[in-house]
Motif scaffolding. Structure first.
Motif, mmCIF file in Angstrom:
data_model
loop_
_atom_site.group_PDB
_atom_site.id
_atom_site.type_symbol
_atom_site.label_atom_id
_atom_site.label_comp_id
_atom_site.label_asym_id
_atom_site.label_seq_id
_atom_site.Cartn_x
_atom_site.Cartn_y
_atom_site.Cartn_z
ATOM 1 N N TRP A 37 36.276 19.255 -26.570
ATOM 2 C CA TRP A 37 36.122 18.683 -25.228
ATOM 3 C C TRP A 37 35.465 17.299 -25.302
ATOM 4 C CZ3 TRP A 37 38.243 20.071 -20.785
ATOM 5 C CH2 TRP A 37 37.755 19.528 -19.606
ATOM 6 N N GLU A 38 34.463 17.166 -26.150
ATOM 7 C CA GLU A 38 33.768 15.881 -26.271
ATOM 8 C C GLU A 38 34.622 14.845 -26.995
ATOM 9 O OE1 GLU A 38 29.970 16.890 -27.942
ATOM 10 O OE2 GLU A 38 29.196 17.550 -25.997
ATOM 11 N N ILE A 39 35.510 15.295 -27.873
ATOM 12 C CA ILE A 39 36.447 14.365 -28.506
ATOM 13 C C ILE A 39 37.442 13.852 -27.473
ATOM 14 C CG2 ILE A 39 38.358 14.204 -30.148
ATOM 15 C CD1 ILE A 39 36.740 16.110 -31.983
ATOM 16 N N ASP B 179 32.348 28.863 -28.321
ATOM 17 C CA ASP B 179 31.832 27.792 -27.467
ATOM 18 C C ASP B 179 31.658 26.476 -28.220
ATOM 19 O OD1 ASP B 179 31.798 29.790 -25.627
ATOM 20 O OD2 ASP B 179 29.623 29.872 -25.396
ATOM 21 N N ASP B 180 31.181 26.539 -29.464
ATOM 22 C CA ASP B 180 30.938 25.316 -30.234
ATOM 23 C C ASP B 180 32.231 24.547 -30.499
ATOM 24 O OD1 ASP B 180 28.276 25.970 -30.306
ATOM 25 O OD2 ASP B 180 28.401 26.937 -32.277
ATOM 26 N N LYS B 181 33.279 25.263 -30.875
ATOM 27 C CA LYS B 181 34.562 24.599 -31.138
ATOM 28 C C LYS B 181 35.114 23.965 -29.867
ATOM 29 C CE LYS B 181 36.088 27.331 -35.062
ATOM 30 N NZ LYS B 181 37.110 28.259 -35.574
ATOM 31 N N PHE B 182 35.024 24.696 -28.754
ATOM 32 C CA PHE B 182 35.521 24.131 -27.498
ATOM 33 C C PHE B 182 34.720 22.894 -27.110
ATOM 34 C CE2 PHE B 182 35.231 23.730 -22.882
ATOM 35 C CZ PHE B 182 36.562 23.456 -22.605
ATOM 36 N N THR B 183 33.408 22.955 -27.272
ATOM 37 C CA THR B 183 32.559 21.817 -26.914
ATOM 38 C C THR B 183 32.907 20.603 -27.759
ATOM 39 O OG1 THR B 183 30.790 23.336 -26.284
ATOM 40 C CG2 THR B 183 30.168 21.043 -26.669
ATOM 41 N N THR C 172 31.662 18.744 -17.599
ATOM 42 C CA THR C 172 31.237 18.823 -18.995
ATOM 43 C C THR C 172 31.808 20.094 -19.611
ATOM 44 O OG1 THR C 172 29.225 20.038 -18.466
ATOM 45 C CG2 THR C 172 29.078 17.621 -18.455
ATOM 46 N N ALA C 173 31.692 20.193 -20.921
ATOM 47 C CA ALA C 173 32.179 21.390 -21.620
ATOM 48 C C ALA C 173 31.409 22.626 -21.160
ATOM 49 C CB ALA C 173 32.046 21.202 -23.127
ATOM 50 N N ALA C 174 30.116 22.470 -20.951
ATOM 51 C CA ALA C 174 29.302 23.598 -20.493
ATOM 52 C C ALA C 174 29.741 24.065 -19.111
ATOM 53 C CB ALA C 174 27.826 23.208 -20.468
ATOM 54 N N GLU C 175 30.085 23.138 -18.247
ATOM 55 C CA GLU C 175 30.560 23.509 -16.912
ATOM 56 C C GLU C 175 31.893 24.252 -16.996
ATOM 57 O OE1 GLU C 175 28.568 19.856 -14.336
ATOM 58 O OE2 GLU C 175 30.627 19.661 -15.057
ATOM 59 N N MET C 176 32.774 23.785 -17.870
ATOM 60 C CA MET C 176 34.064 24.466 -18.037
ATOM 61 C C MET C 176 33.865 25.876 -18.598
ATOM 62 S SD MET C 176 36.470 22.607 -16.850
ATOM 63 C CE MET C 176 37.964 23.295 -17.517
ATOM 64 N N LEU D 100 41.821 25.085 -14.887
ATOM 65 C CA LEU D 100 40.964 25.811 -15.828
ATOM 66 C C LEU D 100 41.730 26.130 -17.103
ATOM 67 C CD1 LEU D 100 38.180 27.168 -16.253
ATOM 68 C CD2 LEU D 100 39.176 29.247 -15.320
ATOM 69 N N ILE D 101 42.719 26.970 -17.024
ATOM 70 C CA ILE D 101 43.484 27.401 -18.198
ATOM 71 C C ILE D 101 44.130 26.232 -18.947
ATOM 72 C CG2 ILE D 101 45.515 28.740 -18.929
ATOM 73 C CD1 ILE D 101 43.176 30.507 -18.482
ATOM 74 N N PRO D 102 44.733 25.242 -18.273
ATOM 75 C CA PRO D 102 45.360 24.155 -19.038
ATOM 76 C C PRO D 102 44.386 23.418 -19.962
ATOM 77 C CG PRO D 102 46.158 24.103 -16.796
ATOM 78 C CD PRO D 102 45.053 25.132 -16.844
ATOM 79 N N HIS D 103 43.111 23.427 -19.648
ATOM 80 C CA HIS D 103 42.131 22.743 -20.490
ATOM 81 C C HIS D 103 41.731 23.577 -21.718
ATOM 82 C CE1 HIS D 103 41.854 19.596 -17.569
ATOM 83 N NE2 HIS D 103 41.652 20.496 -16.614
ATOM 84 N N PHE D 104 42.112 24.841 -21.711
ATOM 85 C CA PHE D 104 41.827 25.720 -22.843
ATOM 86 C C PHE D 104 43.089 26.001 -23.653
ATOM 87 C CE2 PHE D 104 38.357 26.604 -19.913
ATOM 88 C CZ PHE D 104 37.258 26.665 -20.750
ATOM 89 N N LYS D 105 44.139 25.231 -23.429
ATOM 90 C CA LYS D 105 45.437 25.502 -24.053
ATOM 91 C C LYS D 105 45.380 25.497 -25.581
ATOM 92 C CE LYS D 105 46.975 20.741 -23.860
ATOM 93 N NZ LYS D 105 47.857 19.793 -23.233
#
Length: 184
Positions: free
Chosen positions: A168-170, A161-165, A14-18, A118-123
């Protein structure tokens, strides 16, 4: 095709786990210099005493050579050449510690990234100058240590965190929280 495989993967966090994984990374474990100093261990005294011993050796051999041969300059040059050769050997000895520390740090980055990455998911939240970093991490290459530390630090301090979440959910609609579904 790669994206579709990741979306259907049952182990997608989940986004929270990431975010928790990102916040848990301690960039201090990636410091090559301190790790090299730790690896030197009982050999550290060699590098501390190098300058004083070199100075004493240079003076002693120069004076001894001058008394034996009568040539001050030649004695000095021979002593300096011997010190240069020994210095190169010590330099190679020290470089082995830095090389081992670099390999260890690359293994630590691999462990931090894990199987899922980890990092590739925050690109999307990194500047374009980190593109080579997340592309190489995705391919299993971990040689960009300084850039990795900078990217982790940047994300830990600047990521919202909100923007990433939301993003991530999209990208992973199967992980969208029930509250979001109730609002729609």
């Amino acid at each position: 095709m790669d994206q579709a495989e990741n979306d259907t993967s049952p182990s997608t966090p989940t986004a929270a786990e990431m975010l928790t994984r990102l916040r848990a990374v301690d960039t201090g474990i990636f410091d090559i210099k301190s790790l090299a100093d730790q690896l030197k261990g009982k050999h550290a005294w060699i590098f501390v005493l190098t300058m004083p011993v070199s100075a004493i050796f240079l003076v002693t051999v120069t004076l001894l050579g001058t008394f034996l041969t009568g040539y001050f300059v030649a004695s000095f040059l021979v002593a300096a050449l011997l010190l240069f050769i020994v210095g190169k050997m010590l330099d190679q000895f020290e470089k082995r510690f830095f090389y081992q520390a670099r390999i260890t740090v690359m293994q630590r980055i691999q462990e931090t990234e894990g199987d899922y990455g980890l990092i590739p998911h925050f690109k999307d939240f990194l500047p374009a100058k980190y593109r080579h970093l997340w592309q190489s991490l995705r391919k299993g290459r971990y040689q960009y240590i300084d850039q990795y530390i900078a990217a982790i630090t940047l994300l830990q301090h600047k990521l919202e965190d909100d923007k990433f979440t939301r993003i991530w959910e999209i990208r992973h609609p199967e992980l969208a929280s029930d509250e979001d579904e109730d609002e729609v």
